[in-house]
Design a protein around this motif. Structure first.
Motif, PDB file in Angstrom:
ATOM      1  N   GLY A   5      -7.478   0.863   8.746  1.00  0.00           N
ATOM      2  CA  GLY A   5      -6.084   1.231   8.950  1.00  0.00           C
ATOM      3  C   GLY A   5      -5.604   0.851  10.336  1.00  0.00           C
ATOM      4  N   GLU A   7      -2.185   1.308  13.000  1.00  0.00           N
ATOM      5  CA  GLU A   7      -0.964   2.076  13.272  1.00  0.00           C
ATOM      6  C   GLU A   7      -0.321   1.597  14.564  1.00  0.00           C
ATOM      7  OE1 GLU A   7       2.081   4.475  14.157  1.00  0.00           O
ATOM      8  OE2 GLU A   7       1.141   4.419  12.179  1.00  0.00           O
ATOM      9  N   SER A   9       3.498   2.067  14.842  1.00  0.00           N
ATOM     10  CA  SER A   9       4.899   2.306  14.505  1.00  0.00           C
ATOM     11  C   SER A   9       5.754   2.671  15.711  1.00  0.00           C
ATOM     12  CB  SER A   9       5.017   3.395  13.447  1.00  0.00           C
ATOM     13  OG  SER A   9       4.480   4.603  13.920  1.00  0.00           O
ATOM     14  N   ALA A  78       0.628   0.518   8.833  1.00  0.00           N
ATOM     15  CA  ALA A  78       1.926   1.185   8.818  1.00  0.00           C
ATOM     16  C   ALA A  78       3.018   0.123   8.839  1.00  0.00           C
ATOM     17  CB  ALA A  78       2.054   2.107  10.021  1.00  0.00           C
ATOM     18  N   VAL A 108       1.676   0.730   4.251  1.00  0.00           N
ATOM     19  CA  VAL A 108       1.738   2.183   4.102  1.00  0.00           C
ATOM     20  C   VAL A 108       3.022   2.718   4.718  1.00  0.00           C
ATOM     21  CG1 VAL A 108       0.643   4.366   4.777  1.00  0.00           C
ATOM     22  CG2 VAL A 108      -0.772   2.412   4.111  1.00  0.00           C
ATOM     23  N   HIS A 110       4.777   5.151   6.761  1.00  0.00           N
ATOM     24  CA  HIS A 110       4.307   5.983   7.869  1.00  0.00           C
ATOM     25  C   HIS A 110       4.509   7.478   7.585  1.00  0.00           C
ATOM     26  CE1 HIS A 110       3.587   6.966  12.124  1.00  0.00           C
ATOM     27  NE2 HIS A 110       4.667   7.717  12.085  1.00  0.00           N
ATOM     28  N   ALA A 113       1.998   8.743   5.079  1.00  0.00           N
ATOM     29  CA  ALA A 113       0.689   8.906   5.723  1.00  0.00           C
ATOM     30  C   ALA A 113       0.626  10.203   6.523  1.00  0.00           C
ATOM     31  CB  ALA A 113       0.405   7.706   6.631  1.00  0.00           C
ATOM     32  N   ASP A 318       0.906  10.319  15.822  1.00  0.00           N
ATOM     33  CA  ASP A 318       0.634   9.044  15.158  1.00  0.00           C
ATOM     34  C   ASP A 318      -0.832   8.676  15.335  1.00  0.00           C
ATOM     35  OD1 ASP A 318       3.297   8.984  14.571  1.00  0.00           O
ATOM     36  OD2 ASP A 318       3.823   7.478  16.074  1.00  0.00           O
ATOM     37  N   ALA A 320      -4.299   6.256  13.266  1.00  0.00           N
ATOM     38  CA  ALA A 320      -4.670   5.284  12.238  1.00  0.00           C
ATOM     39  C   ALA A 320      -5.521   5.888  11.141  1.00  0.00           C
ATOM     40  CB  ALA A 320      -5.410   4.107  12.876  1.00  0.00           C
ATOM     41  N   ILE A 323      -3.404   6.444   8.232  1.00  0.00           N
ATOM     42  CA  ILE A 323      -3.045   5.181   7.576  1.00  0.00           C
ATOM     43  C   ILE A 323      -4.201   4.709   6.695  1.00  0.00           C
ATOM     44  CG2 ILE A 323      -2.380   2.776   7.923  1.00  0.00           C
ATOM     45  CD1 ILE A 323      -0.245   4.788   8.777  1.00  0.00           C
ATOM     46  N   THR A 326      -4.590   7.073   3.624  1.00  0.00           N
ATOM     47  CA  THR A 326      -3.559   6.800   2.614  1.00  0.00           C
ATOM     48  C   THR A 326      -3.806   5.459   1.953  1.00  0.00           C
ATOM     49  OG1 THR A 326      -1.996   8.073   3.959  1.00  0.00           O
ATOM     50  CG2 THR A 326      -1.066   6.706   2.208  1.00  0.00           C
TER      51      THR A 326
END
Length: 372
Positions: A5, A7, A9, A78, A108, A110, A113, A318, A320, A323, A326
């Motif tokens: 994953g 992340e 974002s 994400a 994914v 966000h 997740a 936030d 990972a 992420i 999910t």
């Protein structure tokens, strides 16, 4: 199924591995020190930091876990909502890894997740009522299952986290200010009349925190002694006893106003015929780490006789792991994307545009680290 994953974002660069939804390893690089100088996230700086840190984080993740990209069954990333430049760094990296290693790509949502972060390692009875509270989003959601989610109410302007951060800025507290408001307001009897509980004079489930943000700024402007003459250095432990009591009372009142507004709307959702009976409550997002809000949800769940699922504090922000976890859910359901998967900036709805296929993965192997 082993899922990688990514992340990116906003202002956290994070990579993680999950095995059938169970965390295996994560590496995260925070940008708080970079953006604290400006009192908030600077999008261009955020995307540059993601670009600088992504490669070293991935190399460290695989080296420390003892795993390789060849062993990964899918790459999850994400795709939004978030800062467009930041999202593009993560998405481009994920596409390159997926294409180069011949792995399926999973974009994914966000926000999806974040909700799933509350379920990691737990069996949640569905349907469940979910509360998502963060710097950019405040939503009430009905989860019919882990992959069937409907939004019942959302903010029409500012989110709860925005109100926390802007209030902190008006008091000259360091960025990110939400943690200061939380800690300084603890163990103090809140004045329930100091600030309004916003947007409750209606019958729906939407939120609005812009008026509360203005009310705090107006109050602080009228009481100039509340604003700290010099912003304290960020980082380190926060000792509430070392801070002025008038400022702490403001923090307690703000914590109450936001937490009680969320409570009223959650109670309204639980009593709504449109929601129907639910079997659990869950909450997620960065603001779900706030102690007053967690206490409110704990009391609400106990009073309603429902189990409550909250993420560990480190999984509220936030990360990972959420992420990758999910991504495991989606991959096991055979839901993937092609390389044409696009980033979705804040303000736009993330589409459910997955390609349906056979379930991904292989027989499960427990890759969780052993006792340290």
């Amino acid at each position: 199924m082993l899922c990688l994953g990514l992340e990116t974002s906003c202002d956290e660069t994070a990579v993680a591995l999950c095995e059938d939804g169970r965390p295996v390893a994560e590496k995260l690089a925070s940008q708080i020190d970079v953006h604290a100088l400006f009192g908030g996230v600077v999008p261009e700086l955020a995307s540059r930091e993601h670009l600088r840190r992504m490669g070293p984080l991935l190399r460290t993740l695989f080296a420390d876990s003892g795993l390789t990209l060849d062993e990964v069954d899918a790459v999850a990333v994400a795709r939004g909502p978030g800062l467009l430049g930041s999202l593009l760094i993560g998405l481009a990296t994920a596409k390159g890894l997926a294409l180069g290693a011949g792995k399926p790509l999973i974009g994914v949502d966000h926000l999806h997740a974040h909700l799933m972060a509350a379920t990691i390692g737990r069996e949640v009875p569905y349907p469940a009522l979910g509360l998502l509270v963060s710097g950019g989003h405040t939503q009430i959601m009905l989860l019919r299952s882990a992959l069937d989610i409907a939004v019942l109410g959302r903010t029409v302007d500012d989110a709860a986290g925005e109100a926390f951060d802007k209030a902190a800025k008006s008091l000259n507290l360091p960025y990110p200010g939400g943690i200061y408001i939380d800690v300084l307001g603890r163990d103090i009897e809140a004045d329930h009349t100091l600030f309004p509980r916003p947007f409750l004079d209606n019958h729906h489930l939407d939120f609005s925190f812009s008026g509360l943000k203005t009310a705090v700024a107006t109050y602080v402007a009228a009481h100039g002694e509340l604003r700290l003459p010099v912003m304290p250095s960020p980082g380190g432990a926060i000792d509430p006893s070392a801070w002025p009591m008038p400022l702490r009372r403001v923090c307690a009142a703000l914590n109450f106003a936001i937490a009680d507004t969320l409570r009223v709307k959650m109670e309204r959702a639980l009593d709504s015929r449109d929601t129907g009976p639910v079997r659990a409550l869950l909450a997620a997002g960065g603001v779900a780490a706030n102690s007053r809000i967690r206490g409110m949800l704990t009391e609400l769940a106990a009073r309603r006789g429902l189990p409550l699922f909250l993420p560990r504090p480190e999984l509220c922000a936030d990360n990972a792991t959420m992420i990758a976890a999910t991504g495991c859910l989606l991959g096991r359901a055979g839901l993937t994307h092609g390389l044409d998967c696009d980033a979705v900036p804040r303000g736009r709805r993330v589409p459910w545009d997955y390609r349906e296929g056979p379930p991904l993965g292989r027989p499960s192997v427990d890759r969780r680290p052993g006792p340290q």
